[in-house]
Write a protein that holds these residues in place. Structure first.
Motif, short mmCIF file in Angstrom:
data_model
loop_
_atom_site.label_atom_id
_atom_site.label_comp_id
_atom_site.label_asym_id
_atom_site.label_seq_id
_atom_site.Cartn_x
_atom_site.Cartn_y
_atom_site.Cartn_z
N GLY A 93 0.79 -1.22 0.00
CA GLY A 93 0.00 0.00 0.00
C GLY A 93 0.82 1.26 0.00
O GLY A 93 0.28 2.36 0.17
N TYR A 124 -3.79 5.98 -6.17
CA TYR A 124 -3.49 4.83 -5.32
C TYR A 124 -3.94 5.08 -3.88
O TYR A 124 -5.07 5.52 -3.66
CB TYR A 124 -1.99 4.54 -5.43
CG TYR A 124 -1.52 3.19 -4.93
CD1 TYR A 124 -2.11 2.00 -5.34
CD2 TYR A 124 -0.44 3.11 -4.05
CE1 TYR A 124 -1.65 0.76 -4.88
CE2 TYR A 124 0.03 1.88 -3.59
CZ TYR A 124 -0.58 0.72 -4.00
OH TYR A 124 -0.12 -0.49 -3.56
N THR A 125 -3.07 4.87 -2.90
CA THR A 125 -3.47 5.03 -1.50
C THR A 125 -3.14 6.41 -0.95
O THR A 125 -3.18 6.63 0.26
CB THR A 125 -2.81 3.96 -0.62
OG1 THR A 125 -1.40 4.07 -0.75
CG2 THR A 125 -3.26 2.57 -1.03
N MET A 148 -9.02 1.42 -3.25
CA MET A 148 -7.82 2.24 -3.05
C MET A 148 -8.17 3.64 -2.56
O MET A 148 -7.47 4.21 -1.73
CB MET A 148 -7.02 2.32 -4.35
CG MET A 148 -6.34 1.02 -4.73
SD MET A 148 -5.20 0.45 -3.45
CE MET A 148 -5.11 -1.28 -3.86
N TRP A 151 -8.87 3.38 1.04
CA TRP A 151 -7.61 3.25 1.77
C TRP A 151 -6.93 4.61 1.90
O TRP A 151 -6.40 4.96 2.96
CB TRP A 151 -6.73 2.27 1.02
CG TRP A 151 -5.52 1.75 1.74
CD1 TRP A 151 -4.86 2.31 2.80
CD2 TRP A 151 -4.79 0.55 1.42
NE1 TRP A 151 -3.77 1.55 3.15
CE2 TRP A 151 -3.71 0.46 2.33
CE3 TRP A 151 -4.94 -0.44 0.46
CZ2 TRP A 151 -2.80 -0.59 2.28
CZ3 TRP A 151 -4.03 -1.48 0.41
CH2 TRP A 151 -2.98 -1.56 1.32
#
Length: 289
Positions: A93, A124-125, A148, A151
């Protein structure tokens, strides 16, 4: 090479035989790395006392083997705190080498002396999103994966940035950019961290060699009259720094002037004092900053 050497909670301890031994907080992980083509003695005790080991399959993919590792834990970089959880295809991650870019654009945002709107594509994260928001920017975070984006929101809460001006978008990045152009939206900075290969939420195929240049051309239309920076990251070995530099120079610098730089990004290896390459980045910045 741009080296992410400001970490306290993360380090590459050693690397050999296609794998790297890493410390993520107090936990040791062994993960495959295709750049590690050398075979050096594995004398570090962490090779035998790891908390998790990702085994690559000869058929592609692979699986984790865990030894006393929690399902989730946190590490910090300066003021930012990230939730980690090993998941499919070896990832945790977070890409720690990107801290070199976080530091670079954070300084530009802080010194801009004006409000800065940042668009983060393939976000992304949220590492770059949170670094930009922490530096004072308003950020639009776009990723095709709902999981994602969720997250990334967790990371925002961990970093005390849940009330920061971040717009969270689950969408195909190309289609989002096309809509933003039609809306007349403008951004002072654009970050993109595209995968080598991927699919959008409706099965749209992304192949970086075919798709990155058309996207750069589209993104040029989203930049404000006085943009601050433009950043492309690549993990694809075929896209050398000079390729990134050429793309950004012909599209962004030709229109706005400024400066283009492109380098490999890397992480220091504690045992050898050498640097493990981790892809490449191309950066454009305005002449005024």
């Amino acid at each position: 090479m741009w080296i992410a050497d400001g970490w306290k909670d993360y380090e590459v301890i050693d690397c050999s035989d296609g794998e790297k031994l890493e410390r993520w907080g107090k936990y040791l992980l062994v993960r495959p790395d295709p750049q590690v083509i050398w075979s050096t003695p594995k004398t570090e005790k962490g090779w035998r006392k790891m908390n998790g080991h990702y085994h690559r399959s000869a058929k592609g993919g692979g699986e984790w083997e865990f030894f006393d590792l929690p399902e989730q834990w946190t590490i910090s970089y300066k003021e930012l705190t990230f939730q980690l959880k090993p998941f499919s295809f070896k990832h945790t991650g977070l890409f720690p080498e990107q801290a070199a870019n976080w530091d670079w654009f954070s300084e530009k945002i802080k010194k801009a002396g004006r409000p800065v709107k940042v668009l983060n594509l393939f976000a992304y994260t949220g590492g770059a999103t949170l670094a930009a928001a922490n530096a004072g920017a308003a950020v639009t975070h776009v990723d095709a994966s709902k999981g994602m984006v969720g997250w990334a929101k967790e990371n925002a809460r961990s970093s005390n940035l849940e009330s920061a001006p971040i717009r969270w978008i689950v969408d195909d990045c190309v289609k989002f950019v096309e809509r933003e152009i039609r809306r007349g939206s403008r951004y002072d900075a654009i970050i993109m961290d595209p995968p080598s290969y991927g699919r959008g939420p409706k099965g749209e195929i992304w192949k970086i060699e075919d798709s990155i240049y058309p996207l750069v051309k589209l993104c040029k239309e989203l930049l404000s009259d006085k943009p601050l920076f433009f950043l492309i990251n690549s993990y694809t070995t075929g896209l050398a720094p000079s390729v990134l530099s050429y793309m950004i120079s012909t599209e962004i610098r030709q229109k706005f002037g400024g400066e283009v730089q492109a380098q490999e990004v890397g992480l220091p290896v504690t045992k050898t004092g050498l640097v493990l390459p981790c892809g490449a980045s191309g950066r454009w910045s305005s002449a005024s900053v």
